[in-house]
Design an enzyme around this catalytic site. Sequence first.
Site, short mmCIF file in Angstrom:
data_model
loop_
_atom_site.label_atom_id
_atom_site.label_comp_id
_atom_site.label_asym_id
_atom_site.label_seq_id
_atom_site.Cartn_x
_atom_site.Cartn_y
_atom_site.Cartn_z
CG ASP A 219 -6.07 2.41 3.73
OD1 ASP A 219 -5.61 2.87 2.67
OD2 ASP A 219 -6.12 1.20 3.97
CG HIS B 84 -5.73 -0.07 -2.19
ND1 HIS B 84 -6.85 -0.46 -1.50
CD2 HIS B 84 -5.83 1.29 -2.31
CE1 HIS B 84 -7.60 0.59 -1.22
NE2 HIS B 84 -7.00 1.66 -1.70
CB CYS C 280 -8.02 -5.07 -3.21
SG CYS C 280 -6.98 -3.57 -3.16
CB SER D 38 -9.79 -9.24 4.85
OG SER D 38 -10.92 -9.47 4.05
CD GLU E 280 -4.94 -6.12 -1.48
OE1 GLU E 280 -5.42 -6.64 -0.47
OE2 GLU E 280 -4.71 -4.89 -1.56
CB CYS F 267 -10.63 -2.61 0.56
SG CYS F 267 -9.79 -2.17 -0.99
CG ASN G 195 -1.90 1.09 1.26
OD1 ASN G 195 -1.54 2.25 1.17
ND2 ASN G 195 -3.16 0.75 1.42
#
Length: 148
Positions: free
Chosen positions: A145, A55, A85, A80, A57, A82, A44
């Site tokens: 975020d 982000h 993503c 986990s 990912e 968001c 991130n």
Amino acid sequence: MTTDAAAMLAVALDEARLGRAEGGIPIGAALFGPDGELLGRGRNRRVQDDDPSTHAETAAFRAAGRLRGYGRTTMVTTLSPCWYCSGLVRQFGIGSLLVGEARTFHGGHDWLAEHGVRVTVLDDPACEALMREFIAQHPALWSEDIGR
């Protein structure tokens, strides 16, 4: 946790720690191929780049470059994902998702599982501790975020 899962998570966790050291949000990710080869890694960088779309990912996905298909790849993330993503995983048909922890933030991994993605949540203590420390020290940045 299997040796493969631990090794893959270690790459993402290294990215999260790099992000934290840079003054950013400590979330890391990596995309692996079907044989366990590292295709791309990222963290991130919303704070560092002043870019709300960077982000972990998405950074790992971009670093992997173009592939003909993603169904046999595994996205590994320390937290986990968001909705943004999770949408990336679904849009490109990434077949597996390995999540370091989902206690500090329960993102879209259940939704992905409902749509055929093989999801494994590891409940990794190192991932959770890194996030809990960050959230305690930077609650406003964390709220930003996650869109609160």
